[in-house]
Motif scaffolding. Sequence first.
Motif, PDB file in Angstrom:
ATOM      1  N   CYS A  23      13.444  58.895   9.362  1.00  0.00           N
ATOM      2  CA  CYS A  23      14.987  59.062   8.295  1.00  0.00           C
ATOM      3  C   CYS A  23      14.297  60.770   8.534  1.00  0.00           C
ATOM      4  CB  CYS A  23      14.822  58.367   7.486  1.00  0.00           C
ATOM      5  SG  CYS A  23      15.999  56.723   7.811  1.00  0.00           S
ATOM      6  N   ILE A  26      14.393  63.122  10.286  1.00  0.00           N
ATOM      7  CA  ILE A  26      15.840  63.517  10.600  1.00  0.00           C
ATOM      8  C   ILE A  26      15.976  64.235   9.637  1.00  0.00           C
ATOM      9  CG2 ILE A  26      17.996  62.726  11.209  1.00  0.00           C
ATOM     10  CD1 ILE A  26      16.984  60.175  11.994  1.00  0.00           C
ATOM     11  N   SER A  30      17.260  68.222  10.411  1.00  0.00           N
ATOM     12  CA  SER A  30      19.206  68.663  10.132  1.00  0.00           C
ATOM     13  C   SER A  30      19.041  69.876   9.056  1.00  0.00           C
ATOM     14  CB  SER A  30      20.169  67.730  10.124  1.00  0.00           C
ATOM     15  OG  SER A  30      19.453  66.546  10.259  1.00  0.00           O
ATOM     16  N   GLN A 164      28.474  73.573  12.883  1.00  0.00           N
ATOM     17  CA  GLN A 164      27.953  72.496  12.562  1.00  0.00           C
ATOM     18  C   GLN A 164      26.663  72.035  11.754  1.00  0.00           C
ATOM     19  OE1 GLN A 164      27.616  69.655  15.331  1.00  0.00           O
ATOM     20  NE2 GLN A 164      29.168  71.493  16.578  1.00  0.00           N
ATOM     21  N   THR A 167      28.013  68.476   9.497  1.00  0.00           N
ATOM     22  CA  THR A 167      27.331  67.760  10.776  1.00  0.00           C
ATOM     23  C   THR A 167      25.815  67.641  10.003  1.00  0.00           C
ATOM     24  OG1 THR A 167      28.730  67.400  12.278  1.00  0.00           O
ATOM     25  CG2 THR A 167      26.481  66.985  12.961  1.00  0.00           C
ATOM     26  N   TYR A 170      25.202  66.579   6.067  1.00  0.00           N
ATOM     27  CA  TYR A 170      25.867  65.487   5.904  1.00  0.00           C
ATOM     28  C   TYR A 170      24.196  64.167   6.652  1.00  0.00           C
ATOM     29  CZ  TYR A 170      28.358  60.558   7.267  1.00  0.00           C
ATOM     30  OH  TYR A 170      27.948  59.518   7.059  1.00  0.00           O
ATOM     31  N   SER A 171      24.222  64.648   8.238  1.00  0.00           N
ATOM     32  CA  SER A 171      23.146  64.302   8.367  1.00  0.00           C
ATOM     33  C   SER A 171      22.011  63.512   7.983  1.00  0.00           C
ATOM     34  CB  SER A 171      22.552  64.822   9.521  1.00  0.00           C
ATOM     35  OG  SER A 171      21.509  64.004  10.748  1.00  0.00           O
ATOM     36  N   ARG A 174      22.861  61.535   4.704  1.00  0.00           N
ATOM     37  CA  ARG A 174      22.392  59.853   5.237  1.00  0.00           C
ATOM     38  C   ARG A 174      21.220  59.724   5.398  1.00  0.00           C
ATOM     39  NH1 ARG A 174      25.886  59.164  10.353  1.00  0.00           N
ATOM     40  NH2 ARG A 174      24.411  60.442  11.358  1.00  0.00           N
ATOM     41  N   SER A 175      20.604  60.118   5.943  1.00  0.00           N
ATOM     42  CA  SER A 175      18.961  59.870   6.667  1.00  0.00           C
ATOM     43  C   SER A 175      18.120  59.943   4.824  1.00  0.00           C
ATOM     44  CB  SER A 175      18.342  60.880   6.768  1.00  0.00           C
ATOM     45  OG  SER A 175      18.563  61.644   8.678  1.00  0.00           O
TER      46      SER A 175
END
Length: 220
Positions: A23, A26, A30, A164, A167, A170-171, A174-175
Motif C-alpha cells: 500500500c 502504491i 500514485s 488520470q 484516479t 483516489y488510488s 485508498r492505499s
Amino acid sequence: MVVMGLPWLLTLELVLHAGCFICGIIAAASLTFTQGHFAGQCILYGSVHYNTSSNSLILENSSSTSLCYFVSAISVCMAIYCISLILYWIYSSCVEDEVKRGSVLLNVSLGVCGLLLFFLLVSGCVLRIGRDSLCLSVLHNVPSISNCEEAQNKTWASPNTGNQFYTGLYSAERSVWVSFFFWVLIMAVVVVQRRQAAGEDAEWSRAETEPFFHRPSRTH
C-alpha cells in the motif's frame, strides 16, 4: 503453530506488514505520477479555471510541493520500515532455533504503531480534503460535467496533462486508508503478543522466587 520458525502471531503481523508495504508503494507512486502529469506541481487544494476560447482546463493555483512530498515520504518511510522488519524476522528465523520478542521490543513496536497511525491519519485527511477541494473547483468552473472524474477526459493547458489525475489521487488515498486499517490490526496483534510475553515473564518470576518462599521446614 509455527511458520518458517516464527510464532503464528508474529507471522500474522509480518503478513500485515507486507500488505502495508504494498500500500505504501502504491500510495507514493500514485501521488508522484499525478505530480508528474502537472509538471511537478501539487494539485491538492488546487483550483481550476476553464478557458472557453481553447476549451482547455488551466490549473490556476496549487499547493506547495512539500505537501505532496510529505504525504509521499510518510508512505515511503512506512514501506521501508515494513520491508526491513520482514527481512529481519525472516533472517532471525533462519539463524535462531526459537524466535521470541521481549516486552521491551513489543513496547517499541506499539510506539511505532501509534506514530505511524497518527501520520497515516494526517496523510489520509490531507489527501481526502485536498482532493475534494480540487474537485469542487472543477465542478464549479468546468461546464458539462457531473463529477470530478469526467475532467480527466478534458483537455488541459500545456504543460499539464490531467488524464488520470482523479484516479491517481483516489488510488493514493485508498492505499493510505487501507494501510491505516492494517496498522490497527497490527497494533491489536502486538498487544496480544505483549500480554502473552507479560504472562510468561510473570510465570518465570514465580518459578524463580518460589524456592525461596517454600523451603522445606527443618526437623528438630
